[in-house]
Enzyme design. Sequence first.
Site, short mmCIF file in Angstrom:
data_model
loop_
_atom_site.label_atom_id
_atom_site.label_comp_id
_atom_site.label_asym_id
_atom_site.label_seq_id
_atom_site.Cartn_x
_atom_site.Cartn_y
_atom_site.Cartn_z
N SER A 1 0.87 -1.17 0.00
CA SER A 1 0.00 0.00 0.00
C SER A 1 0.91 1.21 0.00
CB SER A 1 -0.88 0.04 1.25
OG SER A 1 -1.69 -1.10 1.33
N CYS A 2 0.47 2.29 -0.63
CA CYS A 2 1.20 3.55 -0.59
C CYS A 2 0.17 4.64 -0.36
CB CYS A 2 1.97 3.80 -1.88
SG CYS A 2 2.93 5.34 -1.84
#
Length: 126
Positions: free
Chosen positions: A105-106
């Site tokens: 995830s970013c």
Amino acid sequence: MSKEVISTSKAPGAVGPYSQGIKTGNMFFFSGQIPIDPAIGKLVEGDVSAQAEQACKNVMALLESQGLTAANVVKTTVFITDMGNFAAVNEVYKKYFTAPCPARSCVEVSKLPLGAQVEIEAIATL
């Protein structure tokens, strides 16, 4: 369930009430790493690429302290203070995490500890 605290001087010490990592069973949960140079205890100078490089080095130091490599990482979360830096962070990240890449995830956040521009946390397994 047993919990073992992970600690190494080759990565920055915690800047709050948490552990660098926790091992339980065959799972390793590593706290987010900001771009602190553990040798001097300060944020590295430079742009977001330099900061991403140090954050990745810190993650690798934690992994190595447990006899692990990036290949053991199954999930990372990358926090950045400006989504405009997504591509620059990816260029650094892909030098450390190669195919098959871990799940990731970013997310963009408003602030990170000590004014860092990037933070990376990881989950690994044996």
